[in-house]
Design an enzyme around this catalytic site. Structure first.
Site, PDB file in Angstrom:
ATOM      1  N   GLU A  87     -27.442 -37.318 -42.448  1.00 13.14           N
ATOM      2  CA  GLU A  87     -27.454 -36.071 -41.667  1.00 13.14           C
ATOM      3  C   GLU A  87     -26.377 -35.112 -42.157  1.00 13.14           C
ATOM      4  OE1 GLU A  87     -30.203 -35.088 -40.100  1.00 13.14           O
ATOM      5  OE2 GLU A  87     -30.051 -36.875 -38.837  1.00 13.14           O
ATOM      6  N   ASP A  90     -27.843 -32.818 -46.830  1.00 13.82           N
ATOM      7  CA  ASP A  90     -28.755 -32.141 -47.781  1.00 13.82           C
ATOM      8  C   ASP A  90     -28.136 -30.890 -48.393  1.00 13.82           C
ATOM      9  OD1 ASP A  90     -29.094 -30.660 -45.416  1.00 13.82           O
ATOM     10  OD2 ASP A  90     -31.292 -30.620 -45.524  1.00 13.82           O
ATOM     11  N   ALA A 176     -36.221 -29.407 -30.680  1.00 13.97           N
ATOM     12  CA  ALA A 176     -35.939 -30.835 -30.491  1.00 13.97           C
ATOM     13  C   ALA A 176     -35.361 -31.467 -31.751  1.00 13.97           C
ATOM     14  CB  ALA A 176     -37.214 -31.567 -30.066  1.00 13.97           C
ATOM     15  N   SER A 179     -38.040 -30.392 -36.729  1.00 12.81           N
ATOM     16  CA  SER A 179     -38.497 -29.507 -37.807  1.00 12.81           C
ATOM     17  C   SER A 179     -39.789 -28.768 -37.509  1.00 12.81           C
ATOM     18  CB  SER A 179     -38.664 -30.282 -39.111  1.00 12.81           C
ATOM     19  OG  SER A 179     -37.430 -30.648 -39.584  1.00 12.81           O
ATOM     20  N   SER A 180     -39.871 -28.200 -36.324  1.00 11.17           N
ATOM     21  CA  SER A 180     -41.036 -27.359 -36.048  1.00 11.17           C
ATOM     22  C   SER A 180     -41.024 -26.156 -36.995  1.00 11.17           C
ATOM     23  CB  SER A 180     -41.054 -26.905 -34.587  1.00 11.17           C
ATOM     24  OG  SER A 180     -39.841 -26.275 -34.246  1.00 11.17           O
ATOM     25  N   ASP A 225     -36.062 -30.814 -44.720  1.00  4.53           N
ATOM     26  CA  ASP A 225     -37.211 -30.695 -43.810  1.00  4.53           C
ATOM     27  C   ASP A 225     -38.456 -30.201 -44.549  1.00  4.53           C
ATOM     28  OD1 ASP A 225     -35.136 -31.252 -42.139  1.00  4.53           O
ATOM     29  OD2 ASP A 225     -35.107 -29.305 -41.142  1.00  4.53           O
ATOM     30  N   TYR A 274     -24.398 -24.340 -36.906  1.00  6.38           N
ATOM     31  CA  TYR A 274     -24.935 -24.988 -38.105  1.00  6.38           C
ATOM     32  C   TYR A 274     -24.372 -24.309 -39.364  1.00  6.38           C
ATOM     33  CZ  TYR A 274     -28.264 -26.868 -41.482  1.00  6.38           C
ATOM     34  OH  TYR A 274     -28.830 -27.492 -42.565  1.00  6.38           O
TER      35      TYR A 274
END
Ligand code: GLA
Length: 438
Positions: A87, A90, A176, A179-180, A225, A274
């Protein structure tokens, strides 16, 4: 952009719990019903209704497209993902081990004779229109930004974006950490390519979608993702080197289930935290580069170098670096453990990953910590950790197949008792990447 209509017709029960799918548990099935393209199963032993997407949902989407726009659409779907371990590595050129899951964004698309791009989102019950030859040059904090971003990136590569009608529906739970956004980008990218009669290597699709999100939407996400949404294979986790983009598919043992627990606390990659983490990592990489030439990213810093120089770093940066450097090592170890079916070791690495994300990277939240600690107290759980960007969202759990039902019941009751909020639990099937389905 023109908002053409808002359509408030009642939609199907689209809660993620209702879409949860657990094909392994069919022994408990008593009744089966078909509603809105989903197969509903009620079981005697089960507390949750599980619902399987079936091919009807494609038929229904096609019919809705036809009712709105007319003509025969092409239909594409791209999955969301869960990250097993690795996590915030990347964008540090590191390693990740995600898997695609049974939630998708589905796009039905048909060409138009004019230059208009008409996009209807079933989730937002809203239709917007653009002129394909004059797409907006800045994001507007609207769901269509992801689509416009991808269209613009395709245009930059001289792929013609002609007039088209798009009907978009996603069942990846939003906010959530599953990766929508990436699944929307990848599905739309493939849909535009299909109408343009063009192909593009899937690695390029992933990179293009990442650029759309970085440069147009403004979230500086890494490649994980989009990559897994294009390249995943069924029943495999994908081990990816985020620098070279070399990857390998790792079969998942058939006697475990990947179970996702949604804390119901919304998370957003577009949020400032982020991007701030990313800047802190970059500051860390610059510090080490001054000490050893050749370091381009935290991926290049060894644990030894961290021990030698880390003490000179400001505390926050030191903690961020410690997480990334150790997490990269954990991914390599976890992949090895998975290959050897050593789930005990894999679980311990998940536990260490969560602790590091909580204390060093500081992207967890009380609800995620509660969910992980409850899971660790339930029989049959190999490992549990937060998954995705953090600040809310979901945990990922590796659970022995035969313990899944008890796990679902216990974690639901215990989390609700502890937090006062009912979680959603998704027993995952591990799916393939983007594909044209019609
Ligand atoms: C989000 C980003 C990914 C990755 C994860 C954290 O999902 O989109 O690129 O950085 O967070 O691992």
């Amino acid at each position: 952009m023109r908002v053409v209509s808002r359509d408030f017709r009642p939609s199907q029960d689209n809660s993620a719990a209702a879409r949860n799918r657990n094909p392994q548990n069919t022994d408990a099935v008593q009744k089966i019903g078909h509603v809105h393209g989903y197969t509903w199963r009620w079981g005697t032993k089960r507390i949750l209704v599980t619902v399987e997407k079936n091919s009807d949902h494609l038929q229904q989407l096609t019919e809705k497209f036809q009712a709105r726009f007319g003509g025969e659409p092409m239909v594409v779907e791209a999955p969301g993902r869960v990250n097993l371990i690795g996590e915030h590595t990347d964008y540090n050129d590191g390693f990740v081990l995600p898997a695609a899951i049974q939630f998708h964004t589905t796009v039905a698309i048909g060409p138009r004779l004019d230059r208009r791009l008409i996009i209807f989102s079933q989730n937002y019950a809203e239709q917007v229109e653009f002129d394909a030859s004059g797409l907006p040059s800045v994001a507007r904090k609207h769901w269509s930004d992801y689509i416009v971003g991808v269209a613009r990136k395709l245009q930059e590569r001289a792929i013609p974006i002609r007039g088209a009608s798009l009907f978009v529906h996603g069942d990846v739970p939003q906010g959530a950490g599953l990766s929508s956004s990436a699944s929307l980008e990848v599905a739309v990218c493939r849909a535009f390519l299909e109408v343009a009669g063009q192909t593009m290597p899937s690695v390029d699709v992933a990179l293009l979608c990442q650029r759309a999100e970085n440069e147009f939407v403004g979230a500086r996400c890494g490649i994980m993702d989009q990559f897994v949404s294009t390249r995943a294979e069924r029943n495999h986790a994908l081990q990816l080197d985020c620098r070279s983009l070399e990857y390998s598919q790792q079969p998942l043992p058939s006697d475990i289930r990947v179970v996702i627990c949604n804390t119901m606390v919304k998370h957003s990659v577009a949020g400032g935290e982020y991007n701030q983490r990313r800047q802190e990592c970059e500051a860390g990489a610059r510090f080490f580069a001054e000490r050893r030439p050749g370091i381009q990213a935290l991926r290049d810093v060894s644990e030894d170098e961290f021990r030698r120089y880390g003490g000179e770093l400001p505390e926050i940066i030191r903690k961020r670096c410690r997480h990334v450097i150790a997490e990269n090592a954990r991914v390599t170890e976890a992949s090895g453990a998975l290959r050897q079916n050593d789930l005990g070791t894999f679980g311990k690495l998940m536990e260490a990953s969560h602790a590091s994300l909580r204390h060093d990277f500081e992207v967890s939240c009380p609800e995620l910590d509660v969910m992980v600690s409850l899971a660790n107290g339930i029989d049959g759980v190999y490992g549990a950790r937060m998954t995705g960007g953090g600040f809310g969202g979901c945990t990922v759990n590796l659970v022995r197949a035969e313990s899944v039902e008890t796990f679902q019941k216990k974690i639901t009751a215990q989390y609700e008792h502890a937090v006062g909020q009912r979680p959603e639990i998704y027993v995952c099937t591990v799916e393939a990447g983007v594909r044209r389905v019609r």
